[in-house]
Write a protein that holds these residues in place. Structure first.
Motif, PDB file in Angstrom:
ATOM      1  N   GLU A  32      10.764  -5.223  -4.534  1.00 38.89           N
ATOM      2  CA  GLU A  32      10.314  -4.275  -5.557  1.00 38.89           C
ATOM      3  C   GLU A  32      10.207  -5.009  -6.890  1.00 38.89           C
ATOM      4  OE1 GLU A  32       9.377  -1.498  -4.531  1.00 38.89           O
ATOM      5  OE2 GLU A  32      10.436  -1.215  -2.640  1.00 38.89           O
TER       6      GLU A  32
ATOM      7  N   THR B  11       3.644   1.752  -5.822  1.00 33.01           N
ATOM      8  CA  THR B  11       4.543   2.822  -5.388  1.00 33.01           C
ATOM      9  C   THR B  11       4.978   3.594  -6.638  1.00 33.01           C
ATOM     10  OG1 THR B  11       6.604   1.592  -5.665  1.00 33.01           O
ATOM     11  CG2 THR B  11       5.418   1.288  -3.570  1.00 33.01           C
TER      12      THR B  11
ATOM     13  N   ARG C   1       5.069  -3.146  -5.338  1.00 33.63           N
ATOM     14  CA  ARG C   1       5.882  -3.633  -4.215  1.00 33.63           C
ATOM     15  C   ARG C   1       5.146  -4.793  -3.560  1.00 33.63           C
ATOM     16  NH1 ARG C   1       7.223   0.865  -0.083  1.00 33.63           N
ATOM     17  NH2 ARG C   1       9.025   1.131  -1.461  1.00 33.63           N
TER      18      ARG C   1
ATOM     19  N   ARG D  81       4.900  -7.363  -0.337  1.00 32.14           N
ATOM     20  CA  ARG D  81       5.247  -7.152   1.066  1.00 32.14           C
ATOM     21  C   ARG D  81       4.725  -8.305   1.924  1.00 32.14           C
ATOM     22  NH1 ARG D  81       5.147  -1.662   4.422  1.00 32.14           N
ATOM     23  NH2 ARG D  81       4.651  -2.528   6.447  1.00 32.14           N
TER      24      ARG D  81
END
Lengths: 116, 235
Positions: B54, B137, B142, B144
């Protein structure tokens, strides 16, 4: 989580096949919808699952990853997975990733179902 | 109006065999002439591994991925090297890499403004697709990493219990370095590993002949024999 932009529907193709129509944008966001469509197709007793990509507008790498997962689910049920309706561009992506070695590519649903 | 789909520029062009550029030929010996090997060409169980960090509101997904593509190798933890192009990650790039004691590489299969994906060559420790992405988000951006993989052959499969924790540390370290570059220190990182298929594909056991670990050791021990002989000075 991103919303699915794909439209999926299932048609039976007697005696032992089912066709999943895949339209719109194919990304990882439509994984749940595709797996649900596969469940619905499997519930008909289909041993051949034909993915019809005629209406597909877009696919990213997440879409290819999702097809790998679908392939495993099909193999667990002793199903053969085939694809029809791919443009030259998407055919080349299947060939580049060697997904075509596991998912047969055909011009028509009849040919996909007839081939063993 | 063009008939070309809007994803066309994001995908690598079709190739049957991978070729490295002259600049990295010396390190590309485990990729040159190889075919790609996706998860369906691998041997071991099929795993879906996800690492998430995050980043909060400090950077947009597009800016994060642009930077990640431009400086991909520089965010790797020490001990590993990525020999990518100077202009960053682009579809169709073939890049050698050194991961600990193993020399291998990747093909950049796909890249757009919020994601990019690698596919591995034959002989790599994994037959895999690895997607790096960023998304918005409620808490901000975020980052990933999604890896869909099978180990390539029985040797790498036997070593999975060692490889997995090492991979966990590697990708967590990468995300920490990426976060630090964007002013985010000690980001919240979560990692999950799901077994998608617990069957091994035994018909692919012969992949072991291209095992990049064995070939790296062989390449190293025979290096002296390959050195070009110096010519005698002309009288």
């Amino acid at each position: 989580m991103a919303l699915s932009a794909a439209r999926l529907s299932v048609d039976t193709y007697p005696p032992n096949a089912a066709v999943i129509q895949v339209a719109g944008d194919v990304t990882a966001a439509c994984e749940q919808d595709l797996m649900a469509a596969h469940e619905e197709a499997s519930d008909t007793g289909a041993k051949v699952i034909v993915l019809d990509f005629t209406g597909m507008d877009y696919m990213n790498s997440g879409g290819i990853g999702m097809l790998v997962t679908l392939l495993v689910r099909g193999q667990r049920r002793q199903q053969r997975i085939a694809a029809v309706g791919l443009t030259t561009h998407y055919r080349q992506i299947f060939e580049l990733t060697r997904l075509d070695e596991a998912i047969g590519l055909f011009d028509t649903t009849a040919a996909a179902v007839a081939t063993r | 109006m063009s008939d070309e789909p809007r994803d066309a520029v994001s995908w690598a062009k079709k190739v049957d065999r991978l070729h490295v550029t002259d600049e990295v030929k010396a390190i590309g010996y485990n990729i040159e002439g190889r075919r790609v090997a996706g998860p369906q060409q691998g041997f071991g169980r099929l795993w879906h591994r996800i690492s998430i960090a995050e980043f909060g509101p400090t950077v947009s997904p597009q800016a994060l991925v642009a930077d990640w593509r431009a400086h991909f190798g520089s965010y790797w933890p020490a001990g590993s090297r990525f020999h990518g192009g100077l202009t960053g990650i682009a579809p169709g790039d073939v890049a050698p890499l050194e991961a600990g004691p193993v020399t291998t590489g990747i093909l950049v299969l796909y890249a757009d403004d919020v994601s990019f994906t690698f596919i591995t060559p034959e002989g790599h420790m994994f037959a895999a697709m690895i997607t790096f992405s960023a998304e918005e988000t409620e808490a901000g951006t975020r980052a990933r990493i999604d890896i869909l993989l099978r180990t390539s052959d029985p040797i790498f499969e036997a070593g999975w219990f060692v490889i997995k924790p090492s991979e966990d540390r590697f990708w967590a370290g990468t995300l920490r370095n990426l976060a630090a570059a964007h002013g985010v220190h000690h980001p919240a990182i979560t990692q999950t590993t799901e077994c998608v298929d617990d069957r091994r594909i035994w018909k692919h056991w012969r992949n072991v002949v291209r095992n990049s670990g064995i070939r790296t050791v062989w390449h190293t021990v025979t290096r002296a024999l390959r050195r070009p002989r110096r010519s005698s000075p002309v009288a």
